[in-house]
Design an enzyme around this catalytic site. Structure first.
Site, mmCIF file in Angstrom:
data_model
loop_
_atom_site.group_PDB
_atom_site.id
_atom_site.type_symbol
_atom_site.label_atom_id
_atom_site.label_comp_id
_atom_site.label_asym_id
_atom_site.label_seq_id
_atom_site.Cartn_x
_atom_site.Cartn_y
_atom_site.Cartn_z
ATOM 1 C CG ASN A 157 -4.196 -21.312 -16.793
ATOM 2 O OD1 ASN A 157 -3.747 -22.458 -16.696
ATOM 3 N ND2 ASN A 157 -3.814 -20.325 -16.000
ATOM 4 C CE LYS A 168 -6.081 -20.399 -13.030
ATOM 5 N NZ LYS A 168 -6.470 -19.387 -12.064
ATOM 6 C CG HIS A 208 -1.021 -17.587 -13.617
ATOM 7 N ND1 HIS A 208 -1.529 -17.550 -12.337
ATOM 8 C CD2 HIS A 208 -2.080 -17.518 -14.450
ATOM 9 C CE1 HIS A 208 -2.845 -17.460 -12.413
ATOM 10 N NE2 HIS A 208 -3.208 -17.444 -13.679
ATOM 11 C CD GLU A 265 -3.588 -19.502 -10.022
ATOM 12 O OE1 GLU A 265 -3.232 -20.377 -10.825
ATOM 13 O OE2 GLU A 265 -4.754 -19.055 -9.981
ATOM 14 C CD GLU A 313 -4.738 -14.131 -15.618
ATOM 15 O OE1 GLU A 313 -5.741 -14.707 -16.068
ATOM 16 O OE2 GLU A 313 -3.858 -14.718 -14.967
ATOM 17 N N GLY A 351 -10.232 -16.186 -9.706
ATOM 18 C CA GLY A 351 -10.877 -17.247 -8.932
ATOM 19 C C GLY A 351 -11.788 -16.751 -7.826
ATOM 20 C CB SER A 354 -13.864 -13.799 -11.982
ATOM 21 O OG SER A 354 -13.267 -14.260 -10.793
HETATM 22 P P1 13P Z 1 -10.293 -17.621 -13.166
HETATM 23 O O1 13P Z 1 -10.901 -17.483 -14.535
HETATM 24 O O2 13P Z 1 -10.611 -18.937 -12.526
HETATM 25 O O3 13P Z 1 -10.560 -16.443 -12.311
HETATM 26 O O4 13P Z 1 -8.703 -17.662 -13.400
HETATM 27 C C1 13P Z 1 -8.122 -16.691 -14.157
HETATM 28 C C2 13P Z 1 -6.735 -17.083 -14.403
HETATM 29 O O5 13P Z 1 -5.920 -17.090 -13.505
HETATM 30 C C3 13P Z 1 -6.369 -17.494 -15.760
HETATM 31 O O6 13P Z 1 -4.994 -17.613 -15.885
#
Ligand code: 13P
Length: 245
Positions: free
Chosen positions: A8, A10, A86, A88, A157, A163, A201
Protein backbone atom coordinates in the site's frame (compact mmCIF):
# COMPACT_ATOMS: atom_id res chain seq x y z
CA UNK A 1 -3.69 -21.20 2.76
CA UNK A 2 -1.39 -19.39 0.32
CA UNK A 3 -0.02 -16.15 1.68
CA UNK A 4 -0.64 -12.73 0.15
CA UNK A 5 1.47 -9.58 0.37
CA UNK A 6 0.02 -6.16 -0.40
CA UNK A 7 2.07 -3.01 -1.02
CA UNK A 8 0.00 0.00 0.00
CA UNK A 9 1.95 2.99 -1.30
CA UNK A 10 -0.56 5.44 0.22
CA UNK A 11 0.08 8.98 -1.18
CA UNK A 12 3.47 8.07 -2.70
CA UNK A 13 5.68 8.46 -4.75
CA UNK A 14 5.66 12.00 -6.13
CA UNK A 15 6.34 11.23 -9.79
CA UNK A 16 5.05 8.77 -12.37
CA UNK A 17 8.61 7.77 -13.20
CA UNK A 18 9.30 6.67 -9.64
CA UNK A 19 5.94 4.87 -9.51
CA UNK A 20 6.74 2.81 -12.61
CA UNK A 21 10.22 2.00 -11.28
CA UNK A 22 8.78 0.85 -7.96
CA UNK A 23 6.07 -1.22 -9.66
CA UNK A 24 8.70 -3.02 -11.76
CA UNK A 25 10.81 -3.72 -8.67
CA UNK A 26 7.83 -5.13 -6.77
CA UNK A 27 6.46 -7.21 -9.64
CA UNK A 28 6.55 -10.50 -7.73
CA UNK A 29 4.15 -13.46 -7.51
CA UNK A 30 1.76 -13.41 -4.61
CA UNK A 31 1.94 -9.61 -4.43
CA UNK A 32 -0.68 -6.90 -4.91
CA UNK A 33 0.70 -3.45 -5.72
CA UNK A 34 -1.67 -0.64 -4.71
CA UNK A 35 -0.53 2.72 -6.08
CA UNK A 36 -2.48 6.00 -5.97
CA UNK A 37 -5.23 6.29 -8.62
CA UNK A 38 -3.17 8.51 -10.94
CA UNK A 39 -0.51 5.81 -11.40
CA UNK A 40 -2.81 2.81 -11.76
CA UNK A 41 -2.70 2.51 -15.51
CA UNK A 42 1.09 2.87 -15.86
CA UNK A 43 1.84 0.68 -12.86
CA UNK A 44 -0.54 -1.95 -14.24
CA UNK A 45 1.39 -2.04 -17.50
CA UNK A 46 4.62 -2.61 -15.56
CA UNK A 47 3.24 -5.68 -13.76
CA UNK A 48 3.54 -9.20 -15.11
CA UNK A 49 3.49 -11.28 -11.91
CA UNK A 50 1.90 -9.05 -9.29
CA UNK A 51 -1.73 -7.98 -9.31
CA UNK A 52 -2.91 -4.40 -9.44
CA UNK A 53 -4.81 -2.95 -6.48
CA UNK A 54 -6.50 0.38 -5.76
CA UNK A 55 -6.47 2.14 -2.40
CA UNK A 56 -10.12 3.19 -2.37
CA UNK A 57 -13.29 3.21 -4.47
CA UNK A 58 -16.49 5.16 -4.70
CA UNK A 59 -19.50 3.80 -2.85
CA UNK A 60 -21.86 4.26 -5.75
CA UNK A 61 -22.32 3.05 -9.29
CA UNK A 62 -21.24 5.47 -12.04
CA UNK A 63 -23.21 8.70 -11.92
CA UNK A 64 -22.46 12.40 -11.68
CA UNK A 65 -20.26 12.62 -8.55
CA UNK A 66 -17.29 14.96 -8.94
CA UNK A 67 -13.95 13.48 -8.03
CA UNK A 68 -15.09 9.90 -7.48
CA UNK A 69 -13.81 6.69 -9.12
CA UNK A 70 -16.32 3.89 -9.62
CA UNK A 71 -15.67 0.16 -9.08
CA UNK A 72 -16.49 -0.51 -12.74
CA UNK A 73 -13.87 2.02 -13.86
CA UNK A 74 -11.26 0.24 -11.74
CA UNK A 75 -12.26 -3.16 -13.01
CA UNK A 76 -12.07 -2.00 -16.63
CA UNK A 77 -8.57 -0.65 -16.00
CA UNK A 78 -7.31 -4.07 -14.92
CA UNK A 79 -7.56 -3.55 -11.16
CA UNK A 80 -8.16 -6.84 -9.32
CA UNK A 81 -8.12 -5.78 -5.63
CA UNK A 82 -9.37 -2.74 -3.80
CA UNK A 83 -8.54 -1.64 -0.26
CA UNK A 84 -11.65 -0.47 1.59
CA UNK A 85 -12.03 1.12 5.01
CA UNK A 86 -8.39 1.88 5.73
CA UNK A 87 -8.07 3.62 9.09
CA UNK A 88 -6.56 6.66 7.39
CA UNK A 89 -9.78 7.02 5.38
CA UNK A 90 -11.93 6.33 8.43
CA UNK A 91 -10.04 9.18 10.13
CA UNK A 92 -11.11 11.45 7.26
CA UNK A 93 -14.74 10.74 8.08
CA UNK A 94 -15.61 7.44 6.36
CA UNK A 95 -18.28 5.68 8.38
CA UNK A 96 -19.03 1.95 8.63
CA UNK A 97 -22.18 2.63 6.62
CA UNK A 98 -20.15 4.13 3.76
CA UNK A 99 -17.61 1.31 3.97
CA UNK A 100 -20.39 -1.27 3.76
CA UNK A 101 -21.68 0.38 0.58
CA UNK A 102 -18.16 0.38 -0.89
CA UNK A 103 -17.66 -3.31 -0.06
CA UNK A 104 -20.92 -4.25 -1.76
CA UNK A 105 -20.40 -2.02 -4.82
CA UNK A 106 -16.85 -3.35 -5.33
CA UNK A 107 -17.89 -7.00 -4.97
CA UNK A 108 -20.77 -6.50 -7.39
CA UNK A 109 -18.31 -5.09 -9.92
CA UNK A 110 -16.16 -8.23 -9.60
CA UNK A 111 -13.30 -6.72 -7.59
CA UNK A 112 -11.65 -8.47 -4.65
CA UNK A 113 -12.09 -6.43 -1.50
CA UNK A 114 -9.39 -5.93 1.13
CA UNK A 115 -11.38 -4.68 4.11
CA UNK A 116 -9.28 -3.04 6.82
CA UNK A 117 -10.31 -3.25 10.46
CA UNK A 118 -8.48 -2.51 13.68
CA UNK A 119 -8.78 -0.84 17.04
CA UNK A 120 -7.38 2.55 18.05
CA UNK A 121 -6.02 1.22 21.35
CA UNK A 122 -5.84 -1.89 23.55
CA UNK A 123 -6.70 -3.78 25.98
CA UNK A 124 -7.65 -6.99 24.21
CA UNK A 125 -11.25 -7.36 25.47
CA UNK A 126 -12.15 -3.91 24.16
CA UNK A 127 -10.20 -4.66 20.96
CA UNK A 128 -12.27 -7.75 20.18
CA UNK A 129 -15.55 -5.90 20.67
CA UNK A 130 -14.34 -2.99 18.56
CA UNK A 131 -13.31 -5.21 15.63
CA UNK A 132 -16.47 -7.35 15.90
CA UNK A 133 -18.59 -4.22 15.65
CA UNK A 134 -16.64 -3.02 12.59
CA UNK A 135 -17.00 -6.38 10.84
CA UNK A 136 -20.73 -6.65 11.58
CA UNK A 137 -21.38 -3.20 10.14
CA UNK A 138 -18.93 -3.28 7.24
CA UNK A 139 -20.05 -6.71 6.03
CA UNK A 140 -23.81 -6.28 6.56
CA UNK A 141 -25.84 -7.78 3.71
CA UNK A 142 -23.03 -10.00 2.43
CA UNK A 143 -24.87 -13.22 3.18
CA UNK A 144 -27.76 -12.00 1.02
CA UNK A 145 -25.30 -11.11 -1.74
CA UNK A 146 -23.94 -14.67 -1.58
CA UNK A 147 -20.43 -13.23 -1.57
CA UNK A 148 -17.71 -15.82 -2.06
CA UNK A 149 -14.97 -16.20 0.54
CA UNK A 150 -12.33 -15.94 -2.18
CA UNK A 151 -13.49 -12.41 -3.05
CA UNK A 152 -12.95 -11.02 0.43
CA UNK A 153 -9.72 -10.42 2.31
CA UNK A 154 -9.52 -8.86 5.74
CA UNK A 155 -6.53 -6.80 6.86
CA UNK A 156 -6.24 -6.57 10.62
CA UNK A 157 -4.41 -3.31 11.20
CA UNK A 158 -4.33 -2.01 14.78
CA UNK A 159 -4.39 1.76 14.31
CA UNK A 160 -1.76 2.32 16.99
CA UNK A 161 0.68 0.13 15.03
CA UNK A 162 0.35 1.92 11.69
CA UNK A 163 3.34 4.04 10.76
CA UNK A 164 4.63 4.10 14.32
CA UNK A 165 7.49 1.60 14.11
CA UNK A 166 5.76 -0.35 16.88
CA UNK A 167 4.12 -3.43 15.37
CA UNK A 168 1.75 -5.69 17.23
CA UNK A 169 3.21 -8.77 18.84
CA UNK A 170 2.85 -11.67 16.33
CA UNK A 171 1.21 -13.78 19.04
CA UNK A 172 -1.48 -11.19 19.78
CA UNK A 173 -1.96 -10.47 16.07
CA UNK A 174 -2.45 -14.20 15.48
CA UNK A 175 -4.98 -14.33 18.33
CA UNK A 176 -6.95 -11.44 16.78
CA UNK A 177 -6.79 -13.01 13.33
CA UNK A 178 -8.13 -16.34 14.65
CA UNK A 179 -10.91 -14.42 16.35
CA UNK A 180 -11.74 -12.60 13.08
CA UNK A 181 -11.83 -15.91 11.19
CA UNK A 182 -14.22 -17.33 13.79
CA UNK A 183 -16.55 -14.34 13.37
CA UNK A 184 -16.48 -14.68 9.57
CA UNK A 185 -17.43 -18.36 9.73
CA UNK A 186 -20.47 -17.69 11.95
CA UNK A 187 -24.02 -18.25 10.71
CA UNK A 188 -24.58 -14.56 9.99
CA UNK A 189 -21.81 -14.47 7.35
CA UNK A 190 -20.85 -18.05 6.46
CA UNK A 191 -17.52 -16.93 5.01
CA UNK A 192 -15.18 -19.86 5.44
CA UNK A 193 -11.75 -19.63 3.88
CA UNK A 194 -11.16 -15.86 4.02
CA UNK A 195 -7.54 -14.73 4.09
CA UNK A 196 -6.77 -12.44 7.02
CA UNK A 197 -3.60 -10.35 6.81
CA UNK A 198 -1.73 -8.35 9.41
CA UNK A 199 -0.74 -4.70 8.84
CA UNK A 200 1.08 -2.11 10.96
CA UNK A 201 4.82 -1.34 10.90
CA UNK A 202 5.78 -4.55 9.08
CA UNK A 203 9.46 -4.46 8.09
CA UNK A 204 12.01 -6.90 6.67
CA UNK A 205 13.30 -7.39 10.19
CA UNK A 206 10.05 -8.23 11.97
CA UNK A 207 8.07 -9.81 9.11
CA UNK A 208 9.15 -13.45 9.60
CA UNK A 209 7.62 -13.37 13.09
CA UNK A 210 4.21 -12.76 11.50
CA UNK A 211 4.57 -15.04 8.50
CA UNK A 212 5.55 -18.08 10.50
CA UNK A 213 2.18 -18.05 12.23
CA UNK A 214 -0.19 -20.25 10.21
CA UNK A 215 -3.21 -18.10 11.17
CA UNK A 216 -1.65 -15.01 9.54
CA UNK A 217 -2.17 -15.22 5.78
CA UNK A 218 0.19 -12.41 4.81
CA UNK A 219 0.68 -8.68 5.30
CA UNK A 220 -0.51 -5.26 4.22
CA UNK A 221 2.66 -3.19 4.10
CA UNK A 222 2.76 0.61 4.08
CA UNK A 223 6.04 2.47 4.63
CA UNK A 224 8.33 -0.49 3.93
CA UNK A 225 6.71 -1.00 0.51
CA UNK A 226 8.21 2.29 -0.69
CA UNK A 227 11.67 0.78 -0.51
CA UNK A 228 11.89 -1.98 -3.12
CA UNK A 229 14.88 -3.66 -1.50
CA UNK A 230 13.16 -3.84 1.85
CA UNK A 231 9.91 -5.00 0.28
CA UNK A 232 11.69 -7.78 -1.62
CA UNK A 233 13.17 -9.00 1.66
CA UNK A 234 9.69 -9.10 3.18
CA UNK A 235 8.54 -11.05 0.11
CA UNK A 236 11.37 -13.53 0.64
CA UNK A 237 10.34 -14.03 4.25
CA UNK A 238 6.71 -14.44 3.26
CA UNK A 239 7.02 -16.82 0.32
CA UNK A 240 10.42 -18.46 0.36
CA UNK A 241 10.43 -19.23 4.06
CA UNK A 242 6.77 -19.61 5.01
CA UNK A 243 4.53 -19.82 1.95
CA UNK A 244 4.13 -21.06 -1.56
CA UNK A 245 4.60 -18.69 -4.48
P1 13P B 1 2.88 0.94 7.83
O1 13P B 1 3.42 -0.35 7.28
O2 13P B 1 3.60 2.14 7.27
O3 13P B 1 2.78 0.92 9.31
O4 13P B 1 1.39 1.07 7.27
C1 13P B 1 0.53 0.02 7.42
C2 13P B 1 -0.67 0.30 6.63
O5 13P B 1 -1.44 1.18 6.96
C3 13P B 1 -0.90 -0.50 5.43
O6 13P B 1 -2.17 -0.28 4.92
Amino acid sequence: MNKLLIANWKMNPETLREAVRLARAEDLSGVVVAPPFVYLESAGKALRNAHLGAQDVSLSEPRAVTGEISPVMLKNLGVKFVIVGHSERRALGETDEMINKKVIAALKAGLKVVLCVGEPSRPMTRTKNYVKNQLEKDLAGLLKLKAKSSKLIIAYEPVWAIGTGTPDNPKTAAEMISYIKKLLKAKSLKLKAVKVLYGGSVTAKNSAGFFKRPEIDGALVGGASLNAKEFRKIWGNCFIKYGRV
